[in-house]
Scaffold this motif. Structure first.
Motif, PDB file in Angstrom:
ATOM      1  N   CYS A 167      -7.635  -2.213  -8.013  1.00  0.00           N
ATOM      2  CA  CYS A 167      -9.100  -2.336  -8.048  1.00  0.00           C
ATOM      3  C   CYS A 167      -9.724  -1.805  -6.758  1.00  0.00           C
ATOM      4  O   CYS A 167     -10.728  -1.095  -6.786  1.00  0.00           O
ATOM      5  CB  CYS A 167      -9.502  -3.792  -8.253  1.00  0.00           C
ATOM      6  SG  CYS A 167      -8.924  -4.474  -9.813  1.00  0.00           S
ATOM      7  N   LEU A 168      -9.132  -2.166  -5.624  1.00  0.00           N
ATOM      8  CA  LEU A 168      -9.630  -1.682  -4.332  1.00  0.00           C
ATOM      9  C   LEU A 168      -9.536  -0.161  -4.240  1.00  0.00           C
ATOM     10  O   LEU A 168     -10.465   0.501  -3.774  1.00  0.00           O
ATOM     11  CB  LEU A 168      -8.838  -2.313  -3.183  1.00  0.00           C
ATOM     12  CG  LEU A 168      -9.162  -3.750  -2.829  1.00  0.00           C
ATOM     13  CD1 LEU A 168      -8.161  -4.285  -1.809  1.00  0.00           C
ATOM     14  CD2 LEU A 168     -10.570  -3.855  -2.281  1.00  0.00           C
ATOM     15  N   VAL A 169      -8.419   0.386  -4.679  1.00  0.00           N
ATOM     16  CA  VAL A 169      -8.209   1.834  -4.593  1.00  0.00           C
ATOM     17  C   VAL A 169      -9.256   2.569  -5.421  1.00  0.00           C
ATOM     18  O   VAL A 169      -9.899   3.504  -4.938  1.00  0.00           O
ATOM     19  CB  VAL A 169      -6.777   2.206  -5.052  1.00  0.00           C
ATOM     20  CG1 VAL A 169      -6.641   3.695  -5.260  1.00  0.00           C
ATOM     21  CG2 VAL A 169      -5.765   1.725  -4.033  1.00  0.00           C
ATOM     22  N   ILE A 197       0.840  -1.202   0.000  1.00  0.00           N
ATOM     23  CA  ILE A 197       0.000   0.000   0.000  1.00  0.00           C
ATOM     24  C   ILE A 197       0.874   1.252   0.000  1.00  0.00           C
ATOM     25  O   ILE A 197       0.614   2.201  -0.739  1.00  0.00           O
ATOM     26  CB  ILE A 197      -0.977  -0.006   1.196  1.00  0.00           C
ATOM     27  CG1 ILE A 197      -2.009  -1.120   1.026  1.00  0.00           C
ATOM     28  CG2 ILE A 197      -1.666   1.344   1.345  1.00  0.00           C
ATOM     29  CD1 ILE A 197      -2.854  -1.369   2.238  1.00  0.00           C
ATOM     30  N   ALA A 198       1.934   1.263   0.795  1.00  0.00           N
ATOM     31  CA  ALA A 198       2.834   2.413   0.859  1.00  0.00           C
ATOM     32  C   ALA A 198       3.506   2.649  -0.485  1.00  0.00           C
ATOM     33  O   ALA A 198       3.617   3.802  -0.949  1.00  0.00           O
ATOM     34  CB  ALA A 198       3.883   2.203   1.942  1.00  0.00           C
ATOM     35  N   ASP A 244      -8.249  15.354   0.772  1.00  0.00           N
ATOM     36  CA  ASP A 244      -8.787  14.655   1.939  1.00  0.00           C
ATOM     37  C   ASP A 244      -9.364  13.293   1.560  1.00  0.00           C
ATOM     38  O   ASP A 244      -9.212  12.313   2.298  1.00  0.00           O
ATOM     39  CB  ASP A 244      -9.879  15.483   2.617  1.00  0.00           C
ATOM     40  CG  ASP A 244      -9.334  16.745   3.264  1.00  0.00           C
ATOM     41  OD1 ASP A 244      -8.121  16.776   3.569  1.00  0.00           O
ATOM     42  OD2 ASP A 244     -10.118  17.690   3.448  1.00  0.00           O
ATOM     43  N   MET A 245     -10.038  13.236   0.429  1.00  0.00           N
ATOM     44  CA  MET A 245     -10.654  11.981   0.007  1.00  0.00           C
ATOM     45  C   MET A 245      -9.599  10.908  -0.268  1.00  0.00           C
ATOM     46  O   MET A 245      -9.775   9.750   0.116  1.00  0.00           O
ATOM     47  CB  MET A 245     -11.511  12.210  -1.231  1.00  0.00           C
ATOM     48  CG  MET A 245     -12.747  13.026  -0.967  1.00  0.00           C
ATOM     49  SD  MET A 245     -13.662  13.215  -2.494  1.00  0.00           S
ATOM     50  CE  MET A 245     -14.716  14.570  -2.069  1.00  0.00           C
ATOM     51  N   VAL A 246      -8.519  11.291  -0.915  1.00  0.00           N
ATOM     52  CA  VAL A 246      -7.459  10.329  -1.216  1.00  0.00           C
ATOM     53  C   VAL A 246      -6.815   9.829   0.080  1.00  0.00           C
ATOM     54  O   VAL A 246      -6.539   8.636   0.224  1.00  0.00           O
ATOM     55  CB  VAL A 246      -6.411  10.953  -2.167  1.00  0.00           C
ATOM     56  CG1 VAL A 246      -5.181  10.072  -2.296  1.00  0.00           C
ATOM     57  CG2 VAL A 246      -7.029  11.196  -3.539  1.00  0.00           C
ATOM     58  N   GLN A 247      -6.612  10.718   1.027  1.00  0.00           N
ATOM     59  CA  GLN A 247      -6.060  10.293   2.323  1.00  0.00           C
ATOM     60  C   GLN A 247      -7.002   9.291   2.993  1.00  0.00           C
ATOM     61  O   GLN A 247      -6.568   8.290   3.561  1.00  0.00           O
ATOM     62  CB  GLN A 247      -5.831  11.500   3.238  1.00  0.00           C
ATOM     63  CG  GLN A 247      -4.723  12.408   2.788  1.00  0.00           C
ATOM     64  CD  GLN A 247      -3.387  11.708   2.742  1.00  0.00           C
ATOM     65  OE1 GLN A 247      -3.059  10.909   3.601  1.00  0.00           O
ATOM     66  NE2 GLN A 247      -2.594  12.002   1.726  1.00  0.00           N
ATOM     67  N   THR A 248      -8.298   9.561   2.919  1.00  0.00           N
ATOM     68  CA  THR A 248      -9.294   8.663   3.502  1.00  0.00           C
ATOM     69  C   THR A 248      -9.234   7.287   2.843  1.00  0.00           C
ATOM     70  O   THR A 248      -9.349   6.262   3.522  1.00  0.00           O
ATOM     71  CB  THR A 248     -10.704   9.262   3.357  1.00  0.00           C
ATOM     72  OG1 THR A 248     -10.730  10.540   3.990  1.00  0.00           O
ATOM     73  CG2 THR A 248     -11.762   8.365   3.965  1.00  0.00           C
ATOM     74  N   ILE A 249      -9.061   7.261   1.529  1.00  0.00           N
ATOM     75  CA  ILE A 249      -8.981   5.985   0.809  1.00  0.00           C
ATOM     76  C   ILE A 249      -7.838   5.143   1.362  1.00  0.00           C
ATOM     77  O   ILE A 249      -8.015   3.967   1.695  1.00  0.00           O
ATOM     78  CB  ILE A 249      -8.792   6.224  -0.706  1.00  0.00           C
ATOM     79  CG1 ILE A 249     -10.056   6.822  -1.319  1.00  0.00           C
ATOM     80  CG2 ILE A 249      -8.406   4.930  -1.419  1.00  0.00           C
ATOM     81  CD1 ILE A 249      -9.873   7.373  -2.716  1.00  0.00           C
ATOM     82  N   PHE A 250      -6.670   5.745   1.482  1.00  0.00           N
ATOM     83  CA  PHE A 250      -5.520   4.972   1.931  1.00  0.00           C
ATOM     84  C   PHE A 250      -5.608   4.610   3.418  1.00  0.00           C
ATOM     85  O   PHE A 250      -5.161   3.535   3.822  1.00  0.00           O
ATOM     86  CB  PHE A 250      -4.215   5.698   1.599  1.00  0.00           C
ATOM     87  CG  PHE A 250      -3.867   5.574   0.140  1.00  0.00           C
ATOM     88  CD1 PHE A 250      -3.310   4.400  -0.346  1.00  0.00           C
ATOM     89  CD2 PHE A 250      -4.128   6.595  -0.745  1.00  0.00           C
ATOM     90  CE1 PHE A 250      -3.012   4.262  -1.692  1.00  0.00           C
ATOM     91  CE2 PHE A 250      -3.829   6.468  -2.089  1.00  0.00           C
ATOM     92  CZ  PHE A 250      -3.266   5.289  -2.574  1.00  0.00           C
ATOM     93  N   LEU A 251      -6.212   5.469   4.220  1.00  0.00           N
ATOM     94  CA  LEU A 251      -6.418   5.112   5.626  1.00  0.00           C
ATOM     95  C   LEU A 251      -7.338   3.904   5.748  1.00  0.00           C
ATOM     96  O   LEU A 251      -7.095   2.990   6.545  1.00  0.00           O
ATOM     97  CB  LEU A 251      -6.995   6.293   6.402  1.00  0.00           C
ATOM     98  CG  LEU A 251      -6.016   7.398   6.748  1.00  0.00           C
ATOM     99  CD1 LEU A 251      -6.743   8.581   7.377  1.00  0.00           C
ATOM    100  CD2 LEU A 251      -4.953   6.879   7.699  1.00  0.00           C
ATOM    101  N   ARG A 252      -8.394   3.890   4.954  1.00  0.00           N
ATOM    102  CA  ARG A 252      -9.315   2.749   4.983  1.00  0.00           C
ATOM    103  C   ARG A 252      -8.628   1.473   4.519  1.00  0.00           C
ATOM    104  O   ARG A 252      -8.872   0.394   5.058  1.00  0.00           O
ATOM    105  CB  ARG A 252     -10.540   3.027   4.115  1.00  0.00           C
ATOM    106  CG  ARG A 252     -11.489   4.018   4.732  1.00  0.00           C
ATOM    107  CD  ARG A 252     -12.713   4.202   3.885  1.00  0.00           C
ATOM    108  NE  ARG A 252     -13.560   5.255   4.428  1.00  0.00           N
ATOM    109  CZ  ARG A 252     -14.588   5.772   3.788  1.00  0.00           C
ATOM    110  NH1 ARG A 252     -14.912   5.337   2.588  1.00  0.00           N
ATOM    111  NH2 ARG A 252     -15.306   6.729   4.339  1.00  0.00           N
TER     112      ARG A 252
END
Length: 170
Positions: free
Chosen positions: A59-61, A9-10, A36-44
């Motif tokens: 696909c998940l991203v 992921i990193a 903010d939305m992109v940060q939320t995606i990676f946090l999830r």
């Protein structure tokens, strides 16, 4: 989550951050919100229990990005509906003086009084949802209460608040 998944992921984040940010910004029309939305995606993604591989990660991203964009537009639509309702039920056209419209402080007082009428549990759930912007599942996890229970209390609290605000603003 395994260390391999975190590293994957990193690495994906470092390589594709700009691309994903551009995708979300184009879909929402808001570059500031896309960050903010992109940060939320990676946090999830970092918090998920799903098995992640190099094949499934893109696909998940992008699935998460589409879901967040859909949530963004759903929220915008709701806000616009609320603004339209407020504008249509206010006699702003006949008398545009300051006394013809409620001041924000007055509306906040009405909201606080309405929330005070709710039971403590309902008030807490309503506050977490409306003020905190949390989803029902997040509230359920945070409070350790069944999902359906939170959903029912939130629905009842919203209905009560609508009734109260309609009476007070009429």
């Amino acid at each position: 989550m395994t260390e391999t998944s975190k590293n994957l992921i990193a690495e994906y984040y470092a390589l594709h951050l700009g691309e994903l940010r551009a995708f979300v910004a184009k879909c929402t029309g808001s570059p500031a919100d896309s960050e903010d939305m992109v940060q939320t995606i990676f946090l999830r993604l970092l918090q998920t229990d799903k098995m992640i591989s190099a094949v499934t990660l893109p696909c998940l991203v992008y699935s998460a990005a589409r879901n967040i964009v859909a949530d963004y537009w759903r929220h915008r639509k709701s806000v616009e509906r609320h603004e339209t309702y407020v504008k249509s039920h206010c006699d702003c056209g006949t008398d545009s003086g300051p006394a013809s419209v409620y001041a924000p402080a007055e509306i906040m007082q009405l909201l606080e009084r309405g929330m005070a009428r709710l039971s403590p549990k309902s008030r807490r759930i309503y506050t977490m949802s409306v003020v905190g912007g949390m989803r029902v599942s997040e509230i359920s996890d945070t409070l350790g209460v069944a999902y359906k229970s939170v959903e029912n209390r939130l629905g009842a609290a919203r209905k009560e608040m609508r009734r109260y605000m309609s009476r007070m603003l009429a």
